[in-house]
Design a protein around this motif. Structure first.
Motif: not given
Ligand SMILES: C[C@H](O)[C@H](O)[C@H]1CNC2=NC(N)=NC(=O)C2=N1
Length: 104
Positions: A61-64, A78-81
Motif C-alpha cells: 500500500g505504498h507506491h513509488p 515519500t510518505t504523504h501521511d
Molecule cells: C490511502 C492510501 O493507502 C495511502 O494514500 C497510501 C497510498 N500509497 C502511498 N504511497 C506513497 N509513496 N506514499 C504514501 O504516503 C502513500 N499512501
C-alpha cells in the motif's frame, strides 16, 4: 503497522548509510523524498523489475513515483501521511534494492 512518523534529518542520514545509492531530496527547505536511479541491461529487464515494484507497492500500500527511460528506472519514495520520509520509505527502498540485485 506502528504509527508512521516523519524521520528527522539525522535519522534519515543514518538510515541511508545502508542505502548508499539513495539520495534524500530537499524541497521547500525540508526533506521531501528519497530517490534512486537504476540501470538495467535491457528495456525488458527494466520492466521485469518494475513488475516486481508494482507488486510490492500493491502489497505494501505504498507506491513509488516511477520514471522509466528505456533501461533506466528512477524511483522516488515519500510518505504523504507524514509529509516527508518515514520508516516505510526506508523499508521499501531496501526491498527494491534487493529485487534489483536479483535482476542484475
Ligand atoms: C490511502 C492510501 O493507502 C495511502 O494514500 C497510501 C497510498 N500509497 C502511498 N504511497 C506513497 N509513496 N506514499 C504514501 O504516503 C502513500 N499512501
Amino acid at each position: 503497522m506502528t504509527k508512521l512518523v516523519r524521520l528527522s534529518s539525522t535519522e534519515l542520514q543514518n538510515a541511508l548509510k545502508v542505502l548508499p545509492q539513495w539520495r534524500s531530496v530537499i524541497r521547500d527547505g525540508q526533506m521531501d523524498h528519497i530517490r534512486r536511479k537504476y540501470q538495467f541491461k535491457t528495456f525488458e529487464t527494466s520492466w521485469a523489475f518494475l513488475t516486481r515494484v508494482a507488486m510490492k507497492a500493491h502489497r505494501m500500500g505504498h507506491h513509488p513515483t516511477i520514471i522509466n527511460n528505456y533501461n533506466i528506472v528512477e524511483l522516488e519514495l515519500t510518505t504523504h501521511d507524514v509529509g516527508g520520509i518515514s520508516e516505510l520509505d526506508v523499508k521499501m527502498a531496501k526491498l527494491l534494492d534487493k529485487a534489483a540485485l536479483e535482476m542484475s
